[in-house]
Write an enzyme that holds these catalytic residues in place. Sequence first.
Site, PDB file in Angstrom:
ATOM      1  N   GLU A  98       3.528   3.167 -16.414  1.00 33.79           N
ATOM      2  CA  GLU A  98       3.624   2.613 -15.149  1.00 33.79           C
ATOM      3  C   GLU A  98       2.326   2.464 -14.829  1.00 33.79           C
ATOM      4  O   GLU A  98       1.981   3.401 -14.705  1.00 33.79           O
ATOM      5  CB  GLU A  98       4.207   1.750 -14.435  1.00 33.79           C
ATOM      6  N   ASP A  99       2.109   1.039 -13.917  1.00 31.08           N
ATOM      7  CA  ASP A  99       0.959   1.487 -12.942  1.00 31.08           C
ATOM      8  C   ASP A  99       1.433   2.033 -12.275  1.00 31.08           C
ATOM      9  O   ASP A  99       0.608   3.065 -10.773  1.00 31.08           O
ATOM     10  CB  ASP A  99      -0.292  -0.100 -12.682  1.00 31.08           C
ATOM     11  N   ASP A 102       5.989   1.243  -6.215  1.00 29.17           N
ATOM     12  CA  ASP A 102       6.102   0.706  -5.350  1.00 29.17           C
ATOM     13  C   ASP A 102       7.950   1.091  -3.826  1.00 29.17           C
ATOM     14  O   ASP A 102       7.920   2.070  -3.643  1.00 29.17           O
ATOM     15  CB  ASP A 102       5.425   0.054  -4.691  1.00 29.17           C
ATOM     16  N   PHE A 151      -2.768  -1.244   0.159  1.00 28.03           N
ATOM     17  CA  PHE A 151      -2.570  -1.715  -1.280  1.00 28.03           C
ATOM     18  C   PHE A 151      -4.160  -1.424  -1.814  1.00 28.03           C
ATOM     19  O   PHE A 151      -5.145  -1.639  -1.393  1.00 28.03           O
ATOM     20  CB  PHE A 151      -2.374  -3.030  -0.974  1.00 28.03           C
ATOM     21  N   ARG A 164      -9.016  -5.420 -11.775  1.00 22.35           N
ATOM     22  CA  ARG A 164      -8.640  -4.834 -12.688  1.00 22.35           C
ATOM     23  C   ARG A 164      -9.259  -3.876 -13.884  1.00 22.35           C
ATOM     24  O   ARG A 164      -9.024  -2.556 -13.701  1.00 22.35           O
ATOM     25  CB  ARG A 164      -8.122  -6.155 -13.638  1.00 22.35           C
TER      26      ARG A 164
HETATM   27  P1  5GP Z   1       7.585  -1.940  -7.059  1.00 23.30           P
HETATM   28  O1  5GP Z   1       8.650  -2.796  -7.671  1.00 23.30           O
HETATM   29  O2  5GP Z   1       8.044  -1.283  -7.153  1.00 23.30           O
HETATM   30  O3  5GP Z   1       7.690  -2.332  -5.444  1.00 23.30           O
HETATM   31  O4  5GP Z   1       6.350  -2.573  -7.273  1.00 23.30           O
HETATM   32  C1  5GP Z   1       6.030  -2.181  -8.733  1.00 23.30           C
HETATM   33  C2  5GP Z   1       5.056  -3.502  -9.160  1.00 23.30           C
HETATM   34  O5  5GP Z   1       4.206  -3.994  -7.943  1.00 23.30           O
HETATM   35  C3  5GP Z   1       3.406  -2.845  -9.770  1.00 23.30           C
HETATM   36  O6  5GP Z   1       4.055  -2.728 -11.122  1.00 23.30           O
HETATM   37  C4  5GP Z   1       2.441  -3.549  -9.183  1.00 23.30           C
HETATM   38  O7  5GP Z   1       2.330  -4.176  -9.977  1.00 23.30           O
HETATM   39  C5  5GP Z   1       2.986  -3.778  -7.685  1.00 23.30           C
HETATM   40  N1  5GP Z   1       2.318  -3.140  -7.007  1.00 23.30           N
HETATM   41  C6  5GP Z   1       2.902  -2.778  -6.329  1.00 23.30           C
HETATM   42  N2  5GP Z   1       2.109  -1.897  -4.797  1.00 23.30           N
HETATM   43  C7  5GP Z   1       0.739  -2.211  -5.358  1.00 23.30           C
HETATM   44  C8  5GP Z   1      -0.235  -1.678  -4.841  1.00 23.30           C
HETATM   45  O8  5GP Z   1      -0.809  -0.765  -3.843  1.00 23.30           O
HETATM   46  N3  5GP Z   1      -2.030  -2.196  -5.894  1.00 23.30           N
HETATM   47  C9  5GP Z   1      -1.682  -3.422  -6.587  1.00 23.30           C
HETATM   48  N4  5GP Z   1      -2.446  -4.070  -6.980  1.00 23.30           N
HETATM   49  N5  5GP Z   1       0.393  -3.807  -7.195  1.00 23.30           N
HETATM   50  C10 5GP Z   1       1.063  -3.515  -6.299  1.00 23.30           C
END
Ligand code: 5GP
Length: 179
Positions: A98-99, A102, A151, A164
């Site tokens: 995963e990237d 959050d 972010f 990207r």
């Molecule tokens: P979560 O479900 O953990 O809140 O979020 C996961 C997804 O939210 C990540 O796979 C990504 O796509 C997006 N995301 C969360 N934080 C960031 C951020 O700081 N930048 C970007 N570009 N995407 C984020």
Amino acid sequence: MHPDAREVLITEQQIANRVAELGRQISRDYAGREILVVGILKGAVLFLADLVRHIDVPVRLDFMAVSSYGATTDSSGVVQIIKDLEQSIEGRHVLIVEDIVDTGLTLKYLQDNLATRRPASLRICTLLDKPGRRKVPVQVDYNGFVIPDEFVVGYGLDYAERYRNLRDILVLKPEVYQK
Ligand code: 5GP
């Protein structure tokens, strides 16, 4: 630096060094086994492409796409599978790539979903971790960098599908969101 960036949080070189380290660690941990690497589209694609080239045990690739933030920077908390895996994971050693983690909602959902498909093992590798924003606990096995609650874009991560392709990980100027 990109004109829309307020600061470079992680440089291309720092990413390359850390990704190589993660690859070596994963290779050691999975010695003698084959890994089914599951990349989460689209943000993890650049990370995955670099990471698997530092893994020296046999690797298969598959991909999933889940709903994400769309054009805003706030999580809806709703996770939906948009594209599912093309192969069975039963009996396989699955590594989710995963990237960023959050709130943790996406990975928690994926982990629970994939666990029901009876893999031999299931681990998580993320490039970035923002622990300050966690809403649900997620056990991350491999993490590239812990970052503050900002972010970020670049190296696969987008804002409204842009940025990207940038080689560093950046924090955008606030006015970019107001455009
Ligand atoms: P979560 O479900 O953990 O809140 O979020 C996961 C997804 O939210 C990540 O796979 C990504 O796509 C997006 N995301 C969360 N934080 C960031 C951020 O700081 N930048 C970007 N570009 N995407 C984020």
